[in-house]
Design an enzyme around this catalytic site. Structure first.
Site, mmCIF file in Angstrom:
data_model
loop_
_atom_site.group_PDB
_atom_site.id
_atom_site.type_symbol
_atom_site.label_atom_id
_atom_site.label_comp_id
_atom_site.label_asym_id
_atom_site.label_seq_id
_atom_site.Cartn_x
_atom_site.Cartn_y
_atom_site.Cartn_z
ATOM 1 N N HIS A 58 0.946 -1.276 0.108
ATOM 2 C CA HIS A 58 -0.097 -0.047 0.159
ATOM 3 C C HIS A 58 0.666 1.277 0.067
ATOM 4 C CE1 HIS A 58 -0.448 -0.382 4.474
ATOM 5 N NE2 HIS A 58 0.493 -0.384 4.437
ATOM 6 N N ASN A 59 0.423 2.121 -0.672
ATOM 7 C CA ASN A 59 0.827 3.608 -0.753
ATOM 8 C C ASN A 59 2.304 3.710 -1.768
ATOM 9 O OD1 ASN A 59 -0.952 4.041 0.939
ATOM 10 N ND2 ASN A 59 0.387 4.337 2.614
#
Lengths: 339, 339, 339
Positions: B251-252
């Site tokens: 994620h990210n």
């Protein structure tokens, strides 16, 4: 903040409600009925937003943030901007998790079995279950109350799924008992035969794999991860385990409670992990080992021996982590000498 | 040459047409209307075949080839067989790619939505879209012109897919915006929750993941690769990236333009790659790092620190590649001494 | 013993029948008509159970076991409990595999094409084929007698699957010829484009991948493994190979007969393995190499050079395994000196 095409926001919630929900102490909160519209990281927050400050690395962001409210540890109260409502707690990230879940609750089953799902007549389907288009439910399955089975998932004959569990799109599950409130991500493969055969020059002869996969409550299994069923004993995943994406778990492996297995880890057959073991990304653990409670395994480690409770190891082959760091330093010195 | 059960050949194309198509210079081409039937590597080529010579390692094969035509660098003109039509260019492999695509064009959408596909009434479907049997398209999706959605793929609510993109069989996509001309391979998992929770002895508490996956134009995501959506910010894949099979992207994570991520690489949460970064097979990159433009990461490396633009690293933990090679040499010397 | 929700047991079988089935010699078998109800590991066995003793590590379990019958090597006859019927053989595990398969035969096709399967009119379907709900069979496929295609598997246009092969749930196969008696596990991805493109700052240009995947007889491909098709030549998997879960096999790779490729191994493009090569978990093999017959590659190795027949290598970069062990020892000595 979150894209409304994908996320439906609840709330707003008042300062009072948030404090009750999370158990945090209120500081600098003159108006308990003030309401926050949304949650967000510190950097993007304005006066309508509830945020959190957990990692000291982000102290600057905290000090200069425009967030209306913030979860923080009590020792940072005097660093907060003057207008910020503070919710103090020893675990700001956990408190934030609770608040964020109030604003963005996890999907609940809608109680609809799609006419495009294929459900065997003998399957026992609980109350309020959601079964999406293209999902296939085999004979004699037991699907608990409030379960979600997403599109094109395949649930094999006799599988049991406990109340409130959610099965991701395209996942396939066979020879498996799953507890309550589990989350199986898209493309996970659970319950297929383990890699068991009698090797030989006349051919590798397959051995029937007669065990199951038994998964406790509140377990997550990541996207495209694979968990083979036991060869005779079961493969067991304890309550509260978190398994990331692309993880391989071999036959007869046992995980205790609360283990955290990061992406691309592989655990070979018949290895047993205690409670709250953490294995970081791409680590490999060979077969027939015992890993003690609370052991930590660094990323890319190659574990070839048992690990005692509470130990931390690194390297391939893995050694105690202090030794691993010394090896790394020694190697870098060695080449400096040669220059 | 290619199995006609799987590949439909176009052409033949003339010397003139091929030169125009690829921008190559003609050498030893007395008859521009001569036509080639097919493309093939040098070894199997005859007079009817167009081939290419790119890697100097294959000079012998070039010198003795019976190929009728060949893409080659200008400096090799005088090594070519007497009868060979030469198409000279500084990048023979790229010219060959263009020619081969003329003979074997990539699948174009057939404009047919299968009666066995399940498409939500609220989905916006562009012109000429192909949706195969068993595919499931969720509410409010936007599917661009000429998109192909293959069998049993699942496109979640609100997902946007740009014109000309192709989604492989059994892939699942949620919480995601995909650009134009992308190629998502079978079994890829895009947009599921990242591995985010507040760890603790009282249980690991899930944190809502409120970001998306935002994919640019001309991106490939390999078979069974996994890209988690952002936790709050988005996970971002820049234009022109090539992601191989079984890759994990947390994620990210952000990838700049044109990154090449080889099979089984893992990139942990919140790490940012610049433009044209190359990560070779099974490399791991830990979280919250910055990898500069044009950096190169050797196979099986374990990257624990930021990498500057243009640097090349190897080893686990990763160090500058010259240092890594010296370490390898030093280790092998060390054991020679001990004998 | 095995959970009847998932496993249907045959038998019981008599001492005589088991001896004939497995070719084992009878020792201490006064009543050849005595029958055993089930098979199980030594630890849980009672007088009605047939078991096996293969790994010397379990000698204590053998000596104290209550199993009614047991496969064992002749040299352990005098260590057996007094009442145990012995089936002696030089390969007890293989004999057990045969007996266990009699009690728990592998699934045979039920001859039913589900009304919820989608089968192209031009597909050629053999006798007794089972095609489960949600499976999609493309144009001009050839599906041999007795094949099982599980739910939501997708078989692309023109694919050939030999008699008795079984395709797992959610697997996707294209551009591929599969032999007889193969077992493709859930979520395997076979035949998609390889990772082939002309790299460049003006964009990475895709090169058409014009080969196939050609799989022999009696091959297993594990859950969520990926096998790319050839770029021009074929990707080839020899008879009797066993490929575990989450393995990546690049374009143009060739595996000889009987290779064993353990979970999460990656084999890069154009590498050729001889017969009976073993690659242990998470090993990586770079492209364009030759690996000789019977070579063994240790877990997590990084193979960068050709390996001769019968050699064993370890480490990253991989070296002969004795050298690798010495390196490990030398490193641990190095840090002891520095203390």
């Amino acid at each position: 903040m979150a894209d409304s095409r994908f996320f439906k926001r609840k709330g707003p919630f008042s300062v009072q409600e948030i404090a009750e929900l999370t158990g945090a102490e209120l500081v600098n909160a003159p108006d308990p009925s003030r309401r926050f519209d949304d949650v967000s990281p510190l950097q993007n927050a304005d006066a309508s937003i509830l945020s959190f400050f957990d990692n000291r690395k982000y102290l600057d962001a905290f000090v200069s943030s425009s967030a209306g409210g913030c979860f923080a540890r009590p020792e940072f109260v005097d660093r907060a901007p003057a207008d910020m409502v503070l919710f103090t707690t020893s675990d700001p990230y956990r408190a934030y998790a609770k608040a964020a879940t109030a604003y963005y609750p996890f999907d609940a089953a809608n109680g609809v079995v799609s006419p495009h799902a294929i459900v065997a007549d003998t399957a026992m389907i609980g109350k309020g279950v959601q079964i999406d288009a293209g999902a296939v439910i085999g004979e004699n399955c037991e699907i608990g109350d409030g379960v979600i089975i997403s599109s094109n998932a395949v649930i094999g004959e006799g599988v049991v799924i406990g109340a409130g569990s959610r099965i991701g799109a395209g996942a396939t599950i066979s020879h498996c008992l799953i507890g309550n409130l589990c989350l199986i991500y898209p493309g996970a493969r659970i319950g297929q035969d383990g890699f068991g055969f009698a090797m030989g020059a006349q051919g590798h002869l397959k051995v029937p794999q007669l065990g199951r996969v038994v998964i406790g409550n509140d377990v997550e299994v990541g996207a495209n991860s694979t968990i083979d069923r036991g060869a005779g004993p079961d493969t067991v995943i304890g309550n509260g385990c978190r398994i990331d994406n692309l993880v391989q778990i071999g036959h007869n492996v046992e995980l205790g409670m609360g283990c955290v297995i990061v992406s691309q880890v592989g655990i070979s057959g018949s290895t047993k992990l205690g409670n709250f073991v953490v294995a970081a990304g791409q680590a490999g653990i060979t077969g027939h080992l015992e890993i003690g409670d609370g052991a930590k395994i660094a990323a890319q480690s190659g574990v070839m021996k048992n690990i005692g409770a509470g130990e931390t190891v690194g390297g391939s082959p893995a050694v105690p982590v202090m030794e691993y760091h010394k090896q790394t330093v020694a190697l870098s010195r060695l080449i400096r000498k040669k220059k």
